[in-house]
Design a protein around this motif. Structure first.
Motif, PDB file in Angstrom:
ATOM      1  N   VAL A  47     -13.893   6.896   5.784  1.00 19.00           N
ATOM      2  CA  VAL A  47     -13.324   8.027   6.614  1.00 19.00           C
ATOM      3  C   VAL A  47     -13.132   7.838   7.771  1.00 19.00           C
ATOM      4  CG1 VAL A  47     -13.146  10.689   6.928  1.00 19.00           C
ATOM      5  CG2 VAL A  47     -13.753   9.673   4.615  1.00 19.00           C
ATOM      6  N   VAL A  48     -11.645   8.109   8.587  1.00 17.34           N
ATOM      7  CA  VAL A  48     -11.821   8.301   9.929  1.00 17.34           C
ATOM      8  C   VAL A  48     -11.398   9.426  10.603  1.00 17.34           C
ATOM      9  CG1 VAL A  48     -10.020   7.309  11.887  1.00 17.34           C
ATOM     10  CG2 VAL A  48     -11.034   5.619  10.089  1.00 17.34           C
ATOM     11  N   SER A  49     -11.981   9.963  11.733  1.00 13.71           N
ATOM     12  CA  SER A  49     -11.657  11.187  12.114  1.00 13.71           C
ATOM     13  C   SER A  49     -11.917  11.471  13.685  1.00 13.71           C
ATOM     14  CB  SER A  49     -12.272  12.254  11.334  1.00 13.71           C
ATOM     15  OG  SER A  49     -12.006  13.787  11.922  1.00 13.71           O
ATOM     16  N   TRP A  50     -11.013  12.094  14.333  1.00 14.78           N
ATOM     17  CA  TRP A  50     -11.518  12.448  15.811  1.00 14.78           C
ATOM     18  C   TRP A  50     -10.648  13.492  16.304  1.00 14.78           C
ATOM     19  CZ3 TRP A  50      -8.208   8.196  14.734  1.00 14.78           C
ATOM     20  CH2 TRP A  50      -7.102   8.261  15.379  1.00 14.78           C
ATOM     21  N   LEU A  51     -11.052  14.442  17.462  1.00 16.47           N
ATOM     22  CA  LEU A  51     -10.525  15.426  17.871  1.00 16.47           C
ATOM     23  C   LEU A  51     -10.284  15.091  19.514  1.00 16.47           C
ATOM     24  CD1 LEU A  51     -12.353  16.572  15.453  1.00 16.47           C
ATOM     25  CD2 LEU A  51     -11.215  18.657  16.217  1.00 16.47           C
ATOM     26  N   SER A  52      -9.383  15.161  20.086  1.00 17.75           N
ATOM     27  CA  SER A  52      -9.178  14.693  21.391  1.00 17.75           C
ATOM     28  C   SER A  52      -9.344  15.919  22.700  1.00 17.75           C
ATOM     29  CB  SER A  52      -7.881  14.018  21.754  1.00 17.75           C
ATOM     30  OG  SER A  52      -7.913  12.962  20.763  1.00 17.75           O
ATOM     31  N   PRO A  92       2.157   2.530  -8.502  1.00 18.50           N
ATOM     32  CA  PRO A  92       1.954   1.858  -9.522  1.00 18.50           C
ATOM     33  C   PRO A  92       0.151   2.060  -9.549  1.00 18.50           C
ATOM     34  CG  PRO A  92       3.195   0.781  -8.514  1.00 18.50           C
ATOM     35  CD  PRO A  92       3.257   2.081  -7.783  1.00 18.50           C
ATOM     36  N   GLY A  93      -0.361   1.968 -10.671  1.00 21.37           N
ATOM     37  CA  GLY A  93      -1.918   2.232 -10.955  1.00 21.37           C
ATOM     38  C   GLY A  93      -2.824   1.334 -10.279  1.00 21.37           C
ATOM     39  N   ASN A  94      -2.236  -0.045  -9.812  1.00 22.70           N
ATOM     40  CA  ASN A  94      -3.136  -1.150  -9.202  1.00 22.70           C
ATOM     41  C   ASN A  94      -2.560  -1.138  -7.739  1.00 22.70           C
ATOM     42  OD1 ASN A  94      -0.468  -2.016  -9.284  1.00 22.70           O
ATOM     43  ND2 ASN A  94      -1.002  -4.209 -10.018  1.00 22.70           N
ATOM     44  N   ARG A  95      -2.135  -0.087  -7.409  1.00 24.28           N
ATOM     45  CA  ARG A  95      -1.451  -0.183  -5.957  1.00 24.28           C
ATOM     46  C   ARG A  95      -2.641   0.628  -5.039  1.00 24.28           C
ATOM     47  NH1 ARG A  95       4.558   0.242  -4.601  1.00 24.28           N
ATOM     48  NH2 ARG A  95       3.987  -1.853  -5.929  1.00 24.28           N
ATOM     49  N   PRO A  96      -3.326   0.280  -3.913  1.00 25.87           N
ATOM     50  CA  PRO A  96      -4.104   0.779  -3.009  1.00 25.87           C
ATOM     51  C   PRO A  96      -3.644   1.865  -2.501  1.00 25.87           C
ATOM     52  CG  PRO A  96      -3.739  -1.539  -2.056  1.00 25.87           C
ATOM     53  CD  PRO A  96      -2.892  -1.464  -3.192  1.00 25.87           C
ATOM     54  N   ILE A  97      -4.055   2.919  -1.781  1.00 24.17           N
ATOM     55  CA  ILE A  97      -3.584   4.126  -1.121  1.00 24.17           C
ATOM     56  C   ILE A  97      -4.510   4.243   0.134  1.00 24.17           C
ATOM     57  CG2 ILE A  97      -3.612   6.439  -1.549  1.00 24.17           C
ATOM     58  CD1 ILE A  97      -3.337   6.265  -4.426  1.00 24.17           C
ATOM     59  N   VAL A 113       0.905  -1.179  -0.005  1.00 19.46           N
ATOM     60  CA  VAL A 113      -0.019   0.064   0.137  1.00 19.46           C
ATOM     61  C   VAL A 113       0.766   1.426   0.070  1.00 19.46           C
ATOM     62  CG1 VAL A 113      -0.229  -0.307   2.680  1.00 19.46           C
ATOM     63  CG2 VAL A 113      -1.794   1.119   1.491  1.00 19.46           C
ATOM     64  N   ALA A 114       0.389   2.360  -0.421  1.00 22.28           N
ATOM     65  CA  ALA A 114       1.067   3.728  -0.524  1.00 22.28           C
ATOM     66  C   ALA A 114       0.398   4.380   0.365  1.00 22.28           C
ATOM     67  CB  ALA A 114       1.404   4.132  -2.014  1.00 22.28           C
ATOM     68  N   ARG A 129      -9.560   2.977  -5.106  1.00 21.66           N
ATOM     69  CA  ARG A 129      -8.179   2.522  -4.487  1.00 21.66           C
ATOM     70  C   ARG A 129      -7.576   2.984  -3.253  1.00 21.66           C
ATOM     71  NH1 ARG A 129      -4.054   4.764  -8.818  1.00 21.66           N
ATOM     72  NH2 ARG A 129      -2.544   3.809  -7.472  1.00 21.66           N
ATOM     73  N   ILE A 130      -8.791   3.795  -2.737  1.00 23.97           N
ATOM     74  CA  ILE A 130      -8.600   4.416  -1.272  1.00 23.97           C
ATOM     75  C   ILE A 130      -8.919   3.353  -0.426  1.00 23.97           C
ATOM     76  CG2 ILE A 130      -8.962   6.343   0.268  1.00 23.97           C
ATOM     77  CD1 ILE A 130      -7.438   7.099  -2.387  1.00 23.97           C
ATOM     78  N   ILE A 131      -8.106   2.773   0.657  1.00 24.61           N
ATOM     79  CA  ILE A 131      -8.362   2.124   1.677  1.00 24.61           C
ATOM     80  C   ILE A 131      -9.147   2.555   2.679  1.00 24.61           C
ATOM     81  CG2 ILE A 131      -7.495   0.405   3.378  1.00 24.61           C
ATOM     82  CD1 ILE A 131      -5.336  -0.462   1.321  1.00 24.61           C
TER      83      ILE A 131
END
Length: 372
Positions: free
Chosen positions: A241-246, A174-179, A85-86, A207-209
């Motif tokens: 999408v993951v997000s938090w504010l502590s 690479p175009g087939n690599r997930p991101i 993964v990139a 492609r976005i994990i």
């Protein structure tokens, strides 16, 4: 060489301590006077993606020696084989100077501080086969304390750099690599916009994990629908999408909410009073709570040496009705002097949950691989 590095870290620490003392002592208005640049905005030429073909335009990327993002706390063992993964990581604000609206690539203080942030905040993702973190002409911290035109111009310049760097990154991978996308604070703020402009409605979205948009509110009504991916609901969700504010309790979040309300959402509408996404970093779920026993490791910093160690089972996490991630009373750990007014643990959003974030990232990549 080592002594010079430690001196640089000492200067960074001194500057941050002075800034945080000011924040604790002064009102909102005086804070603006202290941090909003007192110079005219200087227009600068936008740079195209070709500028980021130069390895020196990256804090982290494949092939860089002494890459700060590849640091690991003692006891953490890297995987025998890098994950396929990139990762594209956008660092938070490291310019606390009033003398400029945007950081210069030649400003050693802000560049050293950015590298330190990459070391602590991008390292949870360094099991990836590729990790890229661009240098960019970030907006000064004061740009987020005012809604005046120069602040918007400074943020637009910072965004143009991140966008150009991202285009170079996508072309190089690479175009087939997930991101995986990740950013904190200003980095997260800009990453939201990048997702609207480069991910939503495009083949790239598939492609976005996951996108880790940490330390800036992601409005459920005005941001998320434009970002091209839904919120992660469970720990094994992907394309989300993951997000938090502590914050610790008792929390006073008025200053942060005021900064949030100054900016419009990705749909151009006001986000004032708009609920925002809260992912629990211990469980990987949308909302909910978790005891400290489930915290796999908080990165306790040693600012004098620019390193740190992991402390397990010390910090709980619960998404509150105010959409903030509450960590209970201020922790007994020696986290340093960088807690913002109102028990705001903004600077520690990532490090409080360093090991859980690493496990979350690796788990979502594994789920992606199984689904292919």
């Amino acid at each position: 060489m080592a002594r010079k590095f430690l001196y640089a870290i000492a200067v960074i620490v001194a500057l941050l301590i002075g800034s945080l003392v000011a924040l604790r002592l002064w009102s909102d208005r005086l804070t603006e006077m202290a941090f909003v640049p007192n110079v005219t905005f200087a227009s600068q030429q936008k740079l195209g993606p070709e500028a980021w073909r130069d390895p020196h335009m990256w804090i982290s990327r494949p092939g860089i020696e002494n890459d700060p993002a590849h640091w690991l706390p003692p006891g953490v063992i890297p995987p025998a084989k890098p994950l396929p993964v990139a990762v594209f990581f956008v660092h938070p604000t490291s310019l606390i100077d009033r003398s400029a609206w945007n950081a210069s690539f030649a400003d050693k203080v802000s560049q050293d501080r950015a590298a330190l942030f990459v070391k602590g905040m991008a390292s949870p993702f360094n099991a990836a086969g590729e990790l890229w973190a661009p240098r960019y002409r970030q907006a000064a911290i004061g740009a987020f304390l005012t809604g005046e035109k120069p602040a918007n111009e400074a943020i637009d310049l910072a965004y143009s750099d991140v966008l150009a760097a991202f285009d170079t990154f996508v072309k190089a991978v690479p175009g087939n690599r997930p991101i995986v996308l990740a950013g904190h604070s200003q980095g997260a703020f800009l990453l939201r916009r990048l997702m609207r402009d480069r991910v939503a409605g495009t083949p790239l979205a598939r492609r976005i994990i996951a996108a880790y948009v940490i330390g800036w509110p992601v409005s459920l009504a005005h941001d998320l629908p434009k970002m091209g991916l839904p919120a992660c609901r469970n720990a094994d969700d992907v394309n989300c999408v993951v997000s938090w504010l502590s914050v610790a309790d008792p929390a006073d979040t008025q200053m942060l909410l005021k900064a949030y309300a100054r900016r419009t959402g990705l749909d151009g509408q006001s986000v004032a009073a708009s609920p925002f996404l809260c992912t629990n970093p211990i469980t990987g779920t949308d909302g909910g709570s978790a005891d400290a026993a489930a915290n796999l490791g908080t990165l306790v910093p040693d600012f004098a040496t620019a390193t740190g160690t992991l402390a397990k089972a010390t910090i709980p996490a619960a998404c509150g009705t105010d959409n903030f991630l509450h960590i209970g009373p201020p922790p007994a750990l020696e986290m340093g002097p960088y807690v913002l007014p109102g028990n705001n643990y903004h600077l520690y959003d990532v490090t409080l949950f360093w090991a859980n974030l690493r496990a979350d990232f690796e788990g979502r990549v594994a789920k992606w691989q199984k689904a292919q």
